[in-house]
Scaffold this motif. Structure first.
Motif, PDB file in Angstrom:
ATOM      1  N   ILE A 144      37.520   0.667 -89.029  1.00 50.04           N
ATOM      2  CA  ILE A 144      36.644   1.728 -89.537  1.00 50.04           C
ATOM      3  C   ILE A 144      37.222   2.251 -90.841  1.00 50.04           C
ATOM      4  O   ILE A 144      38.410   2.580 -90.910  1.00 50.04           O
ATOM      5  CB  ILE A 144      36.520   2.894 -88.530  1.00 50.04           C
ATOM      6  N   ASN A 145      36.393   2.323 -91.869  1.00 55.84           N
ATOM      7  CA  ASN A 145      36.782   2.896 -93.155  1.00 55.84           C
ATOM      8  C   ASN A 145      35.939   4.152 -93.372  1.00 55.84           C
ATOM      9  O   ASN A 145      34.723   4.069 -93.533  1.00 55.84           O
ATOM     10  CB  ASN A 145      36.553   1.894 -94.286  1.00 55.84           C
ATOM     11  N   ILE A 146      36.600   5.309 -93.351  1.00 58.13           N
ATOM     12  CA  ILE A 146      35.890   6.589 -93.472  1.00 58.13           C
ATOM     13  C   ILE A 146      35.923   7.040 -94.930  1.00 58.13           C
ATOM     14  O   ILE A 146      36.980   7.384 -95.454  1.00 58.13           O
ATOM     15  CB  ILE A 146      36.526   7.655 -92.561  1.00 58.13           C
ATOM     16  N   ARG A 147      34.729   7.045 -95.557  1.00 56.79           N
ATOM     17  CA  ARG A 147      34.620   7.432 -96.967  1.00 56.79           C
ATOM     18  C   ARG A 147      33.677   8.594 -97.178  1.00 56.79           C
ATOM     19  O   ARG A 147      33.202   8.828 -98.288  1.00 56.79           O
ATOM     20  CB  ARG A 147      34.146   6.238 -97.803  1.00 56.79           C
ATOM     21  N   VAL A 162      46.071  -9.523 -83.521  1.00 58.10           N
ATOM     22  CA  VAL A 162      47.044  -9.697 -84.599  1.00 58.10           C
ATOM     23  C   VAL A 162      46.567  -9.013 -85.864  1.00 58.10           C
ATOM     24  O   VAL A 162      47.303  -8.861 -86.824  1.00 58.10           O
ATOM     25  CB  VAL A 162      47.344 -11.186 -84.878  1.00 58.10           C
ATOM     26  N   GLY A 163      45.347  -8.610 -85.889  1.00 59.74           N
ATOM     27  CA  GLY A 163      44.785  -7.879 -87.001  1.00 59.74           C
ATOM     28  C   GLY A 163      43.726  -6.935 -86.478  1.00 59.74           C
ATOM     29  O   GLY A 163      43.343  -7.015 -85.325  1.00 59.74           O
ATOM     30  N   PRO A 164      43.259  -6.042 -87.273  1.00 56.44           N
ATOM     31  CA  PRO A 164      43.780  -5.722 -88.599  1.00 56.44           C
ATOM     32  C   PRO A 164      45.094  -4.961 -88.493  1.00 56.44           C
ATOM     33  O   PRO A 164      45.434  -4.446 -87.439  1.00 56.44           O
ATOM     34  CB  PRO A 164      42.687  -4.844 -89.193  1.00 56.44           C
ATOM     35  N   LEU A 165      45.811  -4.906 -89.596  1.00 54.78           N
ATOM     36  CA  LEU A 165      47.070  -4.164 -89.602  1.00 54.78           C
ATOM     37  C   LEU A 165      46.834  -2.675 -89.437  1.00 54.78           C
ATOM     38  O   LEU A 165      47.660  -1.959 -88.890  1.00 54.78           O
ATOM     39  CB  LEU A 165      47.845  -4.441 -90.893  1.00 54.78           C
ATOM     40  N   VAL A 166      45.679  -2.193 -89.914  1.00 56.56           N
ATOM     41  CA  VAL A 166      45.317  -0.776 -89.840  1.00 56.56           C
ATOM     42  C   VAL A 166      43.969  -0.665 -89.132  1.00 56.56           C
ATOM     43  O   VAL A 166      43.016  -1.351 -89.486  1.00 56.56           O
ATOM     44  CB  VAL A 166      45.210  -0.158 -91.252  1.00 56.56           C
ATOM     45  N   ALA A 167      43.879   0.225 -88.125  1.00 55.81           N
ATOM     46  CA  ALA A 167      42.614   0.387 -87.409  1.00 55.81           C
ATOM     47  C   ALA A 167      41.621   1.231 -88.203  1.00 55.81           C
ATOM     48  O   ALA A 167      40.457   0.869 -88.340  1.00 55.81           O
ATOM     49  CB  ALA A 167      42.850   1.014 -86.039  1.00 55.81           C
ATOM     50  N   VAL A 168      42.072   2.378 -88.729  1.00 52.55           N
ATOM     51  CA  VAL A 168      41.182   3.309 -89.423  1.00 52.55           C
ATOM     52  C   VAL A 168      41.803   3.671 -90.767  1.00 52.55           C
ATOM     53  O   VAL A 168      42.970   4.066 -90.824  1.00 52.55           O
ATOM     54  CB  VAL A 168      40.970   4.609 -88.599  1.00 52.55           C
ATOM     55  N   THR A 169      41.018   3.550 -91.836  1.00 55.20           N
ATOM     56  CA  THR A 169      41.444   4.043 -93.143  1.00 55.20           C
ATOM     57  C   THR A 169      40.567   5.239 -93.496  1.00 55.20           C
ATOM     58  O   THR A 169      39.376   5.272 -93.170  1.00 55.20           O
ATOM     59  CB  THR A 169      41.332   2.968 -94.242  1.00 55.20           C
ATOM     60  N   VAL A 170      41.167   6.226 -94.144  1.00 52.96           N
ATOM     61  CA  VAL A 170      40.452   7.443 -94.532  1.00 52.96           C
ATOM     62  C   VAL A 170      40.717   7.683 -96.010  1.00 52.96           C
ATOM     63  O   VAL A 170      41.872   7.780 -96.433  1.00 52.96           O
ATOM     64  CB  VAL A 170      40.929   8.661 -93.715  1.00 52.96           C
ATOM     65  N   THR A 171      39.644   7.783 -96.808  1.00 53.18           N
ATOM     66  CA  THR A 171      39.792   8.043 -98.232  1.00 53.18           C
ATOM     67  C   THR A 171      39.740   9.545 -98.499  1.00 53.18           C
ATOM     68  O   THR A 171      39.546  10.342 -97.587  1.00 53.18           O
ATOM     69  CB  THR A 171      38.679   7.350 -99.036  1.00 53.18           C
ATOM     70  N   ILE A 190      49.442   0.358 -88.209  1.00 58.73           N
ATOM     71  CA  ILE A 190      49.067   1.769 -88.285  1.00 58.73           C
ATOM     72  C   ILE A 190      47.733   1.969 -87.569  1.00 58.73           C
ATOM     73  O   ILE A 190      46.821   1.150 -87.696  1.00 58.73           O
ATOM     74  CB  ILE A 190      48.906   2.198 -89.764  1.00 58.73           C
ATOM     75  N   SER A 191      47.607   3.072 -86.860  1.00 56.84           N
ATOM     76  CA  SER A 191      46.319   3.408 -86.247  1.00 56.84           C
ATOM     77  C   SER A 191      45.393   4.087 -87.254  1.00 56.84           C
ATOM     78  O   SER A 191      44.244   3.706 -87.405  1.00 56.84           O
ATOM     79  CB  SER A 191      46.523   4.316 -85.036  1.00 56.84           C
ATOM     80  N   ILE A 192      45.879   5.132 -87.942  1.00 53.63           N
ATOM     81  CA  ILE A 192      45.078   5.865 -88.925  1.00 53.63           C
ATOM     82  C   ILE A 192      45.880   5.978 -90.208  1.00 53.63           C
ATOM     83  O   ILE A 192      47.000   6.500 -90.203  1.00 53.63           O
ATOM     84  CB  ILE A 192      44.707   7.272 -88.420  1.00 53.63           C
ATOM     85  N   ASP A 193      45.311   5.509 -91.309  1.00 54.47           N
ATOM     86  CA  ASP A 193      45.981   5.531 -92.606  1.00 54.47           C
ATOM     87  C   ASP A 193      45.227   6.467 -93.546  1.00 54.47           C
ATOM     88  O   ASP A 193      44.064   6.208 -93.890  1.00 54.47           O
ATOM     89  CB  ASP A 193      46.036   4.128 -93.195  1.00 54.47           C
ATOM     90  N   LEU A 194      45.845   7.585 -93.916  1.00 50.93           N
ATOM     91  CA  LEU A 194      45.254   8.537 -94.859  1.00 50.93           C
ATOM     92  C   LEU A 194      45.625   8.064 -96.259  1.00 50.93           C
ATOM     93  O   LEU A 194      46.772   8.123 -96.653  1.00 50.93           O
ATOM     94  CB  LEU A 194      45.777   9.947 -94.589  1.00 50.93           C
ATOM     95  N   GLU A 195      44.625   7.599 -96.998  1.00 55.14           N
ATOM     96  CA  GLU A 195      44.861   6.947 -98.282  1.00 55.14           C
ATOM     97  C   GLU A 195      44.443   7.835 -99.437  1.00 55.14           C
ATOM     98  O   GLU A 195      43.265   8.024 -99.677  1.00 55.14           O
ATOM     99  CB  GLU A 195      44.090   5.629 -98.347  1.00 55.14           C
ATOM    100  N   GLY A 196      45.383   8.373-100.155  1.00 52.13           N
ATOM    101  CA  GLY A 196      45.076   9.149-101.340  1.00 52.13           C
ATOM    102  C   GLY A 196      45.246  10.640-101.138  1.00 52.13           C
ATOM    103  O   GLY A 196      45.275  11.138-100.021  1.00 52.13           O
ATOM    104  N   SER A 197      45.351  11.331-102.224  1.00 50.24           N
ATOM    105  CA  SER A 197      45.590  12.767-102.208  1.00 50.24           C
ATOM    106  C   SER A 197      44.455  13.504-101.518  1.00 50.24           C
ATOM    107  O   SER A 197      43.286  13.370-101.883  1.00 50.24           O
ATOM    108  CB  SER A 197      45.737  13.272-103.647  1.00 50.24           C
ATOM    109  N   GLY A 198      44.783  14.273-100.498  1.00 46.81           N
ATOM    110  CA  GLY A 198      43.796  15.069 -99.790  1.00 46.81           C
ATOM    111  C   GLY A 198      42.955  14.310 -98.790  1.00 46.81           C
ATOM    112  O   GLY A 198      41.976  14.827 -98.271  1.00 46.81           O
ATOM    113  N   ALA A 199      43.310  13.076 -98.479  1.00 50.23           N
ATOM    114  CA  ALA A 199      42.525  12.288 -97.522  1.00 50.23           C
ATOM    115  C   ALA A 199      42.593  12.916 -96.136  1.00 50.23           C
ATOM    116  O   ALA A 199      43.665  13.226 -95.635  1.00 50.23           O
ATOM    117  CB  ALA A 199      43.036  10.855 -97.471  1.00 50.23           C
TER     118      ALA A 199
END
Length: 171
Positions: A73-76, A91-100, A122-131
């Protein structure tokens, strides 16, 4: 709009992102356990791409069996909510959830992160300032015993500037 998905429904080998681009849309799965609707990606994509505010998913299995790139899941967009879902990495994905940076106030409740083979980082990856400002993770479980554990963290913040968040009842 509400999309109701019947028990046992399965979408396999998805090669293009399922984009939630209508504000307020809901995808509701019926069924229990492994009979709940399943979505399985194939390739280097984000399986669910959340681009509109107030999207809800409920009672879905979101999984991958092999590819390490992309996310389940990519939360944008703001105010995304997932309840009673299973996010399963093999074996993938390396990250389950990305948050922009636009993914403020995301919410996971009664969800299970499940690792079934060595590989997840990683389960949840907060990507970027204020994500992910003001996020909530409530009554969820992370079970990575089948994958020898996560390589990095349940939550990783790459910018160290998320404002607030609640984790309540994470096992």
């Amino acid at each position: 709009d509400t999309i109701v998905i019947l028990p046992g429904h399965s979408e396999t080998a998805i090669t293009a992102a399922v984009t939630f681009d209508i504000a307020g849309i809901r995808a509701i799965g019926l069924g229990e356990g492994r009979n709940r609707p399943a979505f399985n990606r194939s390739g280097t994509i984000d399986l669910f791409d959340i681009t509109a505010a107030n999207v809800r998913i409920h009672n879905l299995r979101v999984l991958d069996t092999a590819d390490t790139a992309g996310a389940l899941i990519n939360i944008r967009a703001a105010d995304f909510k997932a309840t009673k879902c299973v996010l399963e990495h093999s074996v993938g994905p390396l990250v389950a959830v990305t948050v922009t940076t636009a993914g403020d106030r995301f919410w996971f409740e009664d969800c299970l992160w499940l690792g079934t083979a060595a590989g997840p980082d990683i389960s949840i990856d907060l990507e970027g300032s204020g994500a992910g400002d003001d996020f909530t993770i409530k009554n969820c479980m992370a079970n990575y015993r089948g994958s020898s554990g996560l390589d990095l963290a349940f939550i990783r913040n790459t910018a160290d500037s998320t404002i607030g968040g609640l984790i309540d009842g994470l096992t």
